[in-house]
Design an enzyme around this catalytic site. Structure first.
Site, PDB file in Angstrom:
ATOM      1  CG  MET A   1      -7.317   5.230  -6.175  1.00 20.32           C
ATOM      2  SD  MET A   1      -6.984   3.657  -6.909  1.00 20.32           S
ATOM      3  CE  MET A   1      -6.935   4.094  -8.618  1.00 20.32           C
ATOM      4  N   PRO A   2      -3.475   6.299  -6.908  1.00 19.11           N
ATOM      5  CG  PRO A   2      -1.276   5.855  -7.493  1.00 19.11           C
ATOM      6  CD  PRO A   2      -2.334   5.513  -6.486  1.00 19.11           C
ATOM      7  CG  LEU A   3      -6.419   7.844 -13.276  1.00 20.91           C
ATOM      8  CD1 LEU A   3      -6.390   6.431 -13.847  1.00 20.91           C
ATOM      9  CD2 LEU A   3      -7.806   8.456 -13.398  1.00 20.91           C
ATOM     10  CB  THR A  72      -5.267  12.170 -10.407  1.00 25.62           C
ATOM     11  OG1 THR A  72      -5.234  12.966 -11.597  1.00 25.62           O
ATOM     12  CG2 THR A  72      -6.351  12.691  -9.473  1.00 25.62           C
TER      13      THR A  72
END
Length: 126
Positions: A1-3, A72
């Site tokens: 789950m990258p942001l 992130t």
């Protein structure tokens, strides 16, 4: 789950910014096993006075086309996967929208899985 947060100098057309997003997401999908529908990116544009960088740090030749990419993501990838990701991002951004590799600055911030809430107030990965 990258942001991901992508910062660049103001003034680039929408197609250019979308090409950055598309090439970046392709690199994440290919190298970090990020699903196609896991696409969360924030783009911010900055006037010259608010976008500082050293044009020659570590032997680079940076220009005003520089993009800062801060990812992130969960701390589940190996050093080798990270190296492959960084290379693939620069490679694909070189193809579209045509960024020079010296103008691709990537920072990876790793977090524990329990540090995410993707909606509804739940810690989906905890």
């Amino acid at each position: 789950m990258p942001l991901t947060h992508i910062a660049l100098r103001a003034g680039k057309p929408e197609g250019y910014r979308q090409a950055i997003c598309n090439s970046f997401h392709r690199a994440m999908h290919e190298t970090f096993n990020v699903p196609e529908d896991n696409d969360f990116v924030i783009i911010t544009e900055h006037e010259a006075a608010n976008f500082r960088y050293d044009p020659a740090y570590l032997g680079m030749v940076r220009s005003d086309d520089l993009v800062f990419i801060q990812i992130t993501a969960n701390n589940t990838r190996t050093v080798e996967q990270k190296k492959v990701l960084f290379h693939r991002i620069a490679e694909l951004l070189g193809e579209d929208p045509g960024l020079r590799s010296d103008d691709v600055f990537v920072s990876l911030v790793e977090v524990e899985k329990e540090n995410w809430s993707l909606g509804r107030g739940f810690a989906q990965y905890a």
